[in-house]
Design a protein around this motif. Structure first.
Motif, mmCIF file in Angstrom:
data_model
loop_
_atom_site.group_PDB
_atom_site.id
_atom_site.type_symbol
_atom_site.label_atom_id
_atom_site.label_comp_id
_atom_site.label_asym_id
_atom_site.label_seq_id
_atom_site.Cartn_x
_atom_site.Cartn_y
_atom_site.Cartn_z
ATOM 1 N N PHE A 89 -2.389 33.131 16.859
ATOM 2 C CA PHE A 89 -2.497 31.757 16.377
ATOM 3 C C PHE A 89 -1.092 31.185 16.213
ATOM 4 O O PHE A 89 -0.114 31.875 16.484
ATOM 5 N N LEU A 90 -1.000 29.905 15.829
ATOM 6 C CA LEU A 90 0.265 29.173 15.932
ATOM 7 C C LEU A 90 0.808 29.318 17.356
ATOM 8 O O LEU A 90 2.004 29.469 17.592
ATOM 9 N N ILE A 91 -0.118 29.265 18.284
ATOM 10 C CA ILE A 91 0.161 29.494 19.700
ATOM 11 C C ILE A 91 1.151 28.473 20.236
ATOM 12 O O ILE A 91 2.090 28.802 20.966
ATOM 13 N N ASP A 92 0.948 27.214 19.876
ATOM 14 C CA ASP A 92 1.815 26.160 20.389
ATOM 15 C C ASP A 92 3.215 26.226 19.797
ATOM 16 O O ASP A 92 4.199 25.936 20.475
ATOM 17 N N PHE A 93 3.337 26.618 18.512
ATOM 18 C CA PHE A 93 4.659 26.667 17.875
ATOM 19 C C PHE A 93 5.515 27.761 18.512
ATOM 20 O O PHE A 93 6.706 27.574 18.750
ATOM 21 N N GLU A 94 4.904 28.897 18.806
ATOM 22 C CA GLU A 94 5.639 29.983 19.463
ATOM 23 C C GLU A 94 6.128 29.522 20.839
ATOM 24 O O GLU A 94 7.264 29.801 21.238
#
Length: 276
Positions: A175-180
């Motif tokens: 999760f937090l896929i886009d931030f990574e």
């Protein structure tokens, strides 16, 4: 056949309540030279039937067995054909001039690989409606990345050729896929945010992020990525205090959270309904 200027991607899993309005908001863009690519990630509600009901040559629907959010995003980017890729979450709506404004920005700023925009946010979890704007320029966005996520994922557009550098969503990121993904892009390229709301954003308890992960898990991973941002962007070590504070933030009352978000540089004004 020439490629479209931009591919707008939607990855969807069981969003029968919202998927029609999301797709229609892309068909209603002032920029006509677009491809709308919807990756249906194994929906078993009415989502497939709703997608079948559209009759527009710009729509491409890809159906697959359940991949999960990260792998679905990565696959959608790989299948895109436009010069730019714009993400829209399946429960949100793009405002009519969103893609035109972001294409214009990237066309005129070849040194930037990523541009976001503001969000008109309906937050049913906090019973709030407000317009949120994010920092505008590259330096300010990098500084905010140590404190919190400095953009709205449903409002971002990036150059597809970052794929040639091995940059895409990581299928293994839970999760937090886009931030990574953002951190890897911003390490190599300039990023920006338009100072106008470009999407109607719905924050609700049934969203993928909220229904899949606990608050403590979300904040633990966010803290880790904020620390990565501090190191990758070469920011002062004292800024490590911001990621550490993530463990306290969920326990604060909403009134204090509002003030804290503004102190971090997030511009929030009451939405139309709240202003009455």
């Amino acid at each position: 056949m020439t490629s479209p200027h931009i591919t707008a991607i939607i990855t969807v899993y069981n969003e029968q309540q919202w998927i029609r309005s999301a797709v229609e908001s892309l068909f209603n863009q002032s920029l006509a030279d677009i491809e709308v690519l919807v990756l249906d990630d194994g929906s078993d509600d009415d989502t497939p039937a709703i997608l079948d009901s559209f009759d527009d040559g710009r729509l491409k629907v890809v159906r697959c067995a359940r991949l999960g959010r990260a792998a679905a995003l990565a696959k959608a980017v790989e299948l895109s054909t436009g010069r730019y890729v714009a993400n829209l979450d399946a429960d949100d709506e793009a405002y009519p001039d969103r893609l035109a404004a972001q294409v214009e920005f990237l066309d005129s700023h070849p040194d930037h690989a990523w541009v976001g925009g503001g969000e008109d946010r309906e937050d049913t979890q906090r019973d709030e409606h407000y317009v949120r704007l994010y920092p505008e320029n590259d330096a300010a966005i990098r500084r905010m990345a140590v404190k919190c996520i400095p953009y709205c994922h449903s409002a971002i557009t990036f150059r597809r050729d970052v794929l040639e550098e091995g940059l895409n969503y990581d299928p293994k990121q839970p999760f937090l896929i886009d931030f990574e993904f953002f951190l890897r892009v911003a390490t190599k390229h300039k990023v920006a945010n338009l100072q106008i709301p470009v999407v109607k954003r719905r924050a609700h308890a049934k969203s993928f992020f909220q229904r899949s992960f606990s608050v403590s898990a979300q904040n633990k991973e966010l803290s880790r990525l904020c620390r990565c941002a501090r190191r990758q962007f070469g920011l002062p070590i004292w800024m490590e205090c911001y990621p550490l504070a993530r463990t306290v933030y969920p326990m604060l009352p909403n009134r204090l959270k509002n003030g804290l978000r503004k102190s971090l540089g997030l511009s929030e004004t009451a939405g139309p309904e709240s202003a009455d």
